[in-house]
Motif scaffolding. Structure first.
Motif, PDB file in Angstrom:
ATOM      1  N   GLY A 151       0.318  -0.751  -0.245  1.00  0.00           N
ATOM      2  CA  GLY A 151       0.216  -0.284  -0.129  1.00  0.00           C
ATOM      3  C   GLY A 151       0.741   1.116  -0.224  1.00  0.00           C
ATOM      4  O   GLY A 151       0.303   2.475  -0.847  1.00  0.00           O
ATOM      5  N   ALA A 152       1.647   1.685   0.994  1.00  0.00           N
ATOM      6  CA  ALA A 152       2.593   2.375   0.811  1.00  0.00           C
ATOM      7  C   ALA A 152       3.900   2.916  -0.256  1.00  0.00           C
ATOM      8  O   ALA A 152       3.387   3.890  -1.127  1.00  0.00           O
ATOM      9  N   VAL A 153       3.722   1.584  -0.868  1.00  0.00           N
ATOM     10  CA  VAL A 153       4.131   1.712  -2.392  1.00  0.00           C
ATOM     11  C   VAL A 153       3.413   2.836  -3.406  1.00  0.00           C
ATOM     12  O   VAL A 153       3.422   4.084  -4.377  1.00  0.00           O
ATOM     13  N   LEU A 154       2.125   2.059  -3.406  1.00  0.00           N
ATOM     14  CA  LEU A 154       0.853   2.707  -3.721  1.00  0.00           C
ATOM     15  C   LEU A 154       0.797   3.945  -4.127  1.00  0.00           C
ATOM     16  O   LEU A 154       0.707   4.603  -5.021  1.00  0.00           O
ATOM     17  N   ALA A 155       0.723   4.009  -2.355  1.00  0.00           N
ATOM     18  CA  ALA A 155       0.195   6.100  -2.029  1.00  0.00           C
ATOM     19  C   ALA A 155       1.470   6.820  -2.436  1.00  0.00           C
ATOM     20  O   ALA A 155       1.330   8.107  -2.570  1.00  0.00           O
ATOM     21  N   LEU A 156       2.988   6.163  -2.693  1.00  0.00           N
ATOM     22  CA  LEU A 156       3.775   6.929  -2.649  1.00  0.00           C
ATOM     23  C   LEU A 156       3.753   8.115  -3.832  1.00  0.00           C
ATOM     24  O   LEU A 156       4.281   8.394  -4.624  1.00  0.00           O
ATOM     25  N   VAL A 157       3.607   6.355  -5.094  1.00  0.00           N
ATOM     26  CA  VAL A 157       3.481   7.057  -6.394  1.00  0.00           C
ATOM     27  C   VAL A 157       2.488   7.892  -7.028  1.00  0.00           C
ATOM     28  O   VAL A 157       2.639   8.478  -7.409  1.00  0.00           O
ATOM     29  N   GLY A 158       1.480   7.567  -6.033  1.00  0.00           N
ATOM     30  CA  GLY A 158       0.471   8.934  -6.310  1.00  0.00           C
ATOM     31  C   GLY A 158       0.570   9.892  -5.895  1.00  0.00           C
ATOM     32  O   GLY A 158       0.062  11.145  -6.432  1.00  0.00           O
ATOM     33  N   VAL A 159       1.179  10.199  -5.176  1.00  0.00           N
ATOM     34  CA  VAL A 159       1.435  11.607  -5.059  1.00  0.00           C
ATOM     35  C   VAL A 159       1.560  12.439  -5.580  1.00  0.00           C
ATOM     36  O   VAL A 159       0.866  13.513  -6.039  1.00  0.00           O
ATOM     37  N   VAL A 160       2.527  12.231  -6.805  1.00  0.00           N
ATOM     38  CA  VAL A 160       2.573  12.551  -8.557  1.00  0.00           C
ATOM     39  C   VAL A 160       0.629  13.883  -8.161  1.00  0.00           C
ATOM     40  O   VAL A 160       1.402  14.879  -9.281  1.00  0.00           O
ATOM     41  N   ASN A 161      -0.312  12.932  -8.845  1.00  0.00           N
ATOM     42  CA  ASN A 161      -0.924  13.344  -8.757  1.00  0.00           C
ATOM     43  C   ASN A 161      -1.325  14.169  -8.505  1.00  0.00           C
ATOM     44  O   ASN A 161      -2.483  15.315  -9.329  1.00  0.00           O
ATOM     45  N   ILE A 162      -1.475  14.117  -7.003  1.00  0.00           N
ATOM     46  CA  ILE A 162      -1.384  15.913  -6.386  1.00  0.00           C
ATOM     47  C   ILE A 162      -1.671  17.701  -6.366  1.00  0.00           C
ATOM     48  O   ILE A 162      -2.327  18.219  -6.715  1.00  0.00           O
ATOM     49  N   PRO A 163       0.085  17.341  -7.037  1.00  0.00           N
ATOM     50  CA  PRO A 163       0.496  18.592  -7.836  1.00  0.00           C
ATOM     51  C   PRO A 163      -0.629  19.272  -9.283  1.00  0.00           C
ATOM     52  O   PRO A 163      -1.112  20.067  -9.347  1.00  0.00           O
ATOM     53  N   ILE A 164      -1.331  18.286  -9.578  1.00  0.00           N
ATOM     54  CA  ILE A 164      -1.552  17.635 -11.359  1.00  0.00           C
ATOM     55  C   ILE A 164      -2.964  18.173 -10.444  1.00  0.00           C
ATOM     56  O   ILE A 164      -3.415  18.944 -11.412  1.00  0.00           O
ATOM     57  N   ILE A 165      -3.477  18.207  -9.329  1.00  0.00           N
ATOM     58  CA  ILE A 165      -4.960  18.140  -9.036  1.00  0.00           C
ATOM     59  C   ILE A 165      -4.897  19.899  -8.609  1.00  0.00           C
ATOM     60  O   ILE A 165      -5.908  20.439  -9.658  1.00  0.00           O
TER      61      ILE A 165
END
Lengths: 148, 250
Positions: B162-176
């Motif tokens: 889960g941690a790896v998935l959560a960290l990869v998804g962080v990229v999306n936050i500045p995009i939003i």
């Protein structure tokens, strides 16, 4: 280096690489990610030809006219540099106003007229009570008369 | 502890964190109620009607706080996930798992209220513009995180995946967050940001900020409650849990 420092370096490095990759991908898809084209972009040929696309801009003041058939509305979308005339037969959204933002989807005909299949109102980030809006309008009017 | 400085690392152990969370939860619920009532009162009775949108704009009192929370909770979740990966602490993974459902709820609320507002104002429930699409991806990231963790039986391995998935998804936050700046979108730009003065009437802003605080307090209260449940479940064989008054058979 302790194992946990190694792990944090790995996490940090991974995130940095991922960030750069994302930036490059988004940059490459730049033209696919825009929701609409401005009239200036359309004039310079950036919009797809012969295919449906969206244009966005402001509805030019005083340009909204109902056509003789009683259904079609015609108005001018401007980004203050270039203009495009749009024809649309359908119900306009509540927030559709002259001088406000609009996004229209459709095609450009041979005569340069943009025939829209869908018209959406684009709201701006300003939230104000009617009295404030009134004051802003009055100030605009005053500024215009000074210019003339 | 003896030199007057609070040793925060003490609370990284589930055994010390469990009672602390239990003591904090009622306070956060009280703050949720206080901020929420004040925010709703201002939102419904004090804030003026919007010049263009009429009464329909009042959805921002839910929509904007929910959207902020959905992005912020993801960052917090990713922070705990990174700590868990780095330090190998048990509690970090539990915190990340506890935050995910609330984050998903906030993302869903943001999308749902946005659609309700979009239909009358824009003329459509949904468009595939950059802001809306990236927020939808955030919602799916939360769901993916929850699904991935529940698919793995071993809790520690579930945390890591889960941690790896959560960290990869962080990229999306500045995009939003920056989507409305970087690209042409149907969604309007930010009315409130750190770099410029807010472009909305004062009372509307107050209502929105109070609601945002209420959402913060709610998220903390719910996540702490959930993390306590996770601690009980995962540490059920630990001796200290059998000694708890709420667990001990009387």
């Amino acid at each position: 280096m302790k194992p946990r420092h190694k792990r944090f370096a790995l996490i940090g490095g991974g995130l940095a690489v991922l960030g750069i990759a994302a930036a490059l991908v988004l940059n490459a898809f730049q033209s696919n990610l825009v929701f609409f084209f401005t009239p200036t972009q359309v004039a310079s040929g950036e919009a797809p030809k012969g295919k449906a696309f969206r244009i966005g801009g402001l509805v030019k003041e005083g340009s909204l006219k109902r056509q003789p058939d009683g259904l079609t509305m015609q108005f001018v979308v401007t980004d203050t540099a270039k203009e495009i005339t749009v024809a649309y037969s359908g119900i306009l959204p509540d927030l559709f106003r002259e001088g406000k933002g609009v996004v229209a989807q459709g095609k450009v005909g041979d005569n340069g007229l943009f025939t829209a299949t869908e018209v959406l109102a684009k709201h701006d980030e300003n939230y104000m009570p009617p009295e404030a809006q009134h004051a802003v309008d009055e100030a605009h009017k005053a500024a215009k008369t000074v210019k003339q | 502890m003896s030199n007057g400085i609070i040793n925060w690392f003490r609370f990284s152990s589930p055994q010390t964190f469990y009672p602390l969370a239990g003591k904090l939860i009622p306070w956060f619920w009280a703050l949720t109620a206080a901020f929420g009532l004040a925010g709703l009162y201002i939102g419904f009775f004090v804030a003026p009607t919007d010049a263009q949108q009429g009464e329909g704009y009042r959805i921002i009192f839910i929509h904007v706080p929910a959207s902020w929370m959905s992005m912020f909770l993801y960052l917090v979740m990713a922070f705990w996930a990174a700590l868990g990966l780095g330090f190998n602490t048990r509690l970090s993974g539990m915190m990340a798992s506890a935050l995910a459902p609330t984050g998903a709820l906030m993302a869903f609320l943001s999308l749902w209220t946005g659609a309700l507002w979009g239909k009358p104002m824009w003329g459509t429930w949904w468009v595939w513009d950059a802001r809306l699409t990236s927020e939808l991806i955030l919602f799916f990231l939360y769901l993916g995180f929850i699904a991935l963790q529940s698919a793995i039986d071993d809790a520690r391995r579930a945390d890591k995946a889960g941690a790896v998935l959560a960290l990869v998804g962080v990229v999306n936050i500045p995009i939003i967050y920056f989507s409305v700046k970087w690209w042409n979108t149907l969604h309007q730009g930010a009315s409130v940001s750190l770099t410029k003065s807010p472009s909305m009437a004062q009372t509307m802003l107050w209502g929105m900020l109070l609601m945002a605080l209420a959402f913060w307090m709610y998220s903390i209260a719910v996540s702490l409650t959930r993390v306590r449940a996770i601690i009980l479940e995962r540490e059920r064989h630990a001796g200290w849990i059998e000694e708890l008054s709420e667990v001990k058979p009387s």
